[in-house]
Design a protein around this motif. Sequence first.
Motif, PDB file in Angstrom:
ATOM      1  N   LEU A  32     -15.847  28.810  28.838  1.00 52.05           N
ATOM      2  CA  LEU A  32     -14.767  27.942  28.387  1.00 52.05           C
ATOM      3  C   LEU A  32     -14.951  27.463  26.950  1.00 52.05           C
ATOM      4  O   LEU A  32     -14.007  27.557  26.150  1.00 52.05           O
ATOM      5  CB  LEU A  32     -14.632  26.751  29.345  1.00 52.05           C
ATOM      6  CG  LEU A  32     -13.366  25.918  29.209  1.00 52.05           C
ATOM      7  CD1 LEU A  32     -12.131  26.789  29.386  1.00 52.05           C
ATOM      8  CD2 LEU A  32     -13.352  24.779  30.222  1.00 52.05           C
ATOM      9  N   PRO A  33     -16.146  26.943  26.562  1.00 54.79           N
ATOM     10  CA  PRO A  33     -16.304  26.546  25.148  1.00 54.79           C
ATOM     11  C   PRO A  33     -16.130  27.726  24.187  1.00 54.79           C
ATOM     12  O   PRO A  33     -15.544  27.566  23.107  1.00 54.79           O
ATOM     13  CB  PRO A  33     -17.745  26.002  25.099  1.00 54.79           C
ATOM     14  CG  PRO A  33     -18.059  25.623  26.507  1.00 54.79           C
ATOM     15  CD  PRO A  33     -17.341  26.627  27.356  1.00 54.79           C
ATOM     16  N   LYS A  34     -16.633  28.901  24.579  1.00 53.75           N
ATOM     17  CA  LYS A  34     -16.473  30.076  23.723  1.00 53.75           C
ATOM     18  C   LYS A  34     -15.011  30.454  23.591  1.00 53.75           C
ATOM     19  O   LYS A  34     -14.546  30.835  22.508  1.00 53.75           O
ATOM     20  CB  LYS A  34     -17.276  31.248  24.284  1.00 53.75           C
ATOM     21  CG  LYS A  34     -18.784  31.050  24.220  1.00 53.75           C
ATOM     22  CD  LYS A  34     -19.519  32.272  24.743  1.00 53.75           C
ATOM     23  CE  LYS A  34     -21.030  32.070  24.665  1.00 53.75           C
ATOM     24  NZ  LYS A  34     -21.766  33.256  25.184  1.00 53.75           N
ATOM     25  N   ASN A  35     -14.284  30.340  24.708  1.00 52.26           N
ATOM     26  CA  ASN A  35     -12.857  30.676  24.664  1.00 52.26           C
ATOM     27  C   ASN A  35     -12.094  29.711  23.762  1.00 52.26           C
ATOM     28  O   ASN A  35     -11.231  30.125  22.977  1.00 52.26           O
ATOM     29  CB  ASN A  35     -12.279  30.639  26.077  1.00 52.26           C
ATOM     30  CG  ASN A  35     -10.814  30.994  26.117  1.00 52.26           C
ATOM     31  OD1 ASN A  35     -10.413  32.109  25.818  1.00 52.26           O
ATOM     32  ND2 ASN A  35      -9.989  30.033  26.493  1.00 52.26           N
TER      33      ASN A  35
ATOM     34  N   ILE B  66      -9.414  28.614  18.608  1.00 52.91           N
ATOM     35  CA  ILE B  66      -9.303  27.836  17.365  1.00 52.91           C
ATOM     36  C   ILE B  66      -9.494  28.747  16.156  1.00 52.91           C
ATOM     37  O   ILE B  66      -8.737  28.676  15.169  1.00 52.91           O
ATOM     38  CB  ILE B  66     -10.335  26.691  17.355  1.00 52.91           C
ATOM     39  CG1 ILE B  66     -10.001  25.669  18.448  1.00 52.91           C
ATOM     40  CG2 ILE B  66     -10.373  26.005  15.987  1.00 52.91           C
ATOM     41  CD1 ILE B  66     -11.033  24.582  18.607  1.00 52.91           C
ATOM     42  N   PHE B  67     -10.515  29.606  16.222  1.00 53.97           N
ATOM     43  CA  PHE B  67     -10.770  30.532  15.118  1.00 53.97           C
ATOM     44  C   PHE B  67      -9.581  31.473  14.927  1.00 53.97           C
ATOM     45  O   PHE B  67      -9.184  31.771  13.789  1.00 53.97           O
ATOM     46  CB  PHE B  67     -12.036  31.333  15.414  1.00 53.97           C
ATOM     47  CG  PHE B  67     -12.424  32.289  14.309  1.00 53.97           C
ATOM     48  CD1 PHE B  67     -12.752  31.823  13.046  1.00 53.97           C
ATOM     49  CD2 PHE B  67     -12.441  33.652  14.548  1.00 53.97           C
ATOM     50  CE1 PHE B  67     -13.102  32.701  12.033  1.00 53.97           C
ATOM     51  CE2 PHE B  67     -12.784  34.544  13.541  1.00 53.97           C
ATOM     52  CZ  PHE B  67     -13.126  34.061  12.281  1.00 53.97           C
ATOM     53  N   LYS B  68      -8.995  31.931  16.043  1.00 60.32           N
ATOM     54  CA  LYS B  68      -7.821  32.801  15.967  1.00 60.32           C
ATOM     55  C   LYS B  68      -6.652  32.087  15.305  1.00 60.32           C
ATOM     56  O   LYS B  68      -5.944  32.668  14.461  1.00 60.32           O
ATOM     57  CB  LYS B  68      -7.427  33.251  17.383  1.00 60.32           C
ATOM     58  CG  LYS B  68      -6.196  34.145  17.435  1.00 60.32           C
ATOM     59  CD  LYS B  68      -5.846  34.497  18.871  1.00 60.32           C
ATOM     60  CE  LYS B  68      -4.573  35.343  18.934  1.00 60.32           C
ATOM     61  NZ  LYS B  68      -4.194  35.656  20.338  1.00 60.32           N
ATOM     62  N   ALA B  69      -6.454  30.807  15.662  1.00 60.26           N
ATOM     63  CA  ALA B  69      -5.367  30.033  15.056  1.00 60.26           C
ATOM     64  C   ALA B  69      -5.594  29.854  13.552  1.00 60.26           C
ATOM     65  O   ALA B  69      -4.649  29.930  12.756  1.00 60.26           O
ATOM     66  CB  ALA B  69      -5.254  28.669  15.741  1.00 60.26           C
ATOM     67  N   MET B  70      -6.859  29.619  13.161  1.00 63.50           N
ATOM     68  CA  MET B  70      -7.174  29.469  11.738  1.00 63.50           C
ATOM     69  C   MET B  70      -6.919  30.765  10.978  1.00 63.50           C
ATOM     70  O   MET B  70      -6.385  30.758   9.865  1.00 63.50           O
ATOM     71  CB  MET B  70      -8.636  29.035  11.576  1.00 63.50           C
ATOM     72  CG  MET B  70      -8.925  27.644  12.104  1.00 63.50           C
ATOM     73  SD  MET B  70     -10.679  27.212  12.041  1.00 63.50           S
ATOM     74  CE  MET B  70     -10.984  27.275  10.262  1.00 63.50           C
TER      75      MET B  70
END
Length: 207
Positions: free
Chosen positions: A140-143, A148-152
């Motif tokens: 879950l934390p990795k997801n 978040i990284f994908k959104a950035m």
Amino acid sequence: LQTFFKERTIYKEYVCIVEGKLRTQSGNIEVPLSRSRHNRIKREVSNEGRISSSNFEVLLEGDTYSKLKIELLTGRNHQIRSQMEFLGNPIVNDVLYGAKKVLELNENQICLHSKKIRFQIKDENYEFEPDEDEILGNLLPKNISTQIFKAMLENSASEQGSRMSAMDNATRNAGEMVDKLTIEYNRSRQAAITKELIEIISGAESL
């Protein structure tokens, strides 16, 4: 272990989420599988194939999805995936085997998990079964960080795309302006030359 896997003497249990509801709550699936004639990566049910056999049990059932426990009795490539497609209940997000694409998941993320393996070595029994809560706690934390990284990345790509579009529009507008001014300059220059010629001709005629 390689010998055990080759001889199919290891107990293997999987958990998967499939589309829809199965006709029965438990049972055995036994169909012959071979390499697909249309897609060499895929397996399909064919009378020319080798027998594949699995036991299944419905663990949870909803309106659109069902959670199953699968026990492999044979070990064919893509066995569970092709068997689920054959039953009309493909594994969630397994597009290769007829499932609908889930927008929140990547193409290589299918809802199939190896839950348990069990084997015996020198009269000693070994069983490995990861805890689902522990797996979820790690994933879950990795997801979340991945999302978040994908959104950035998408935001950065959108910004760069907007800049490129603005620069392209500015370049195009500047080119059109240069063309327009060039035409106006040539017209003015031609008019001045024509005026001078008329004045010279008029002066010559007056003499």
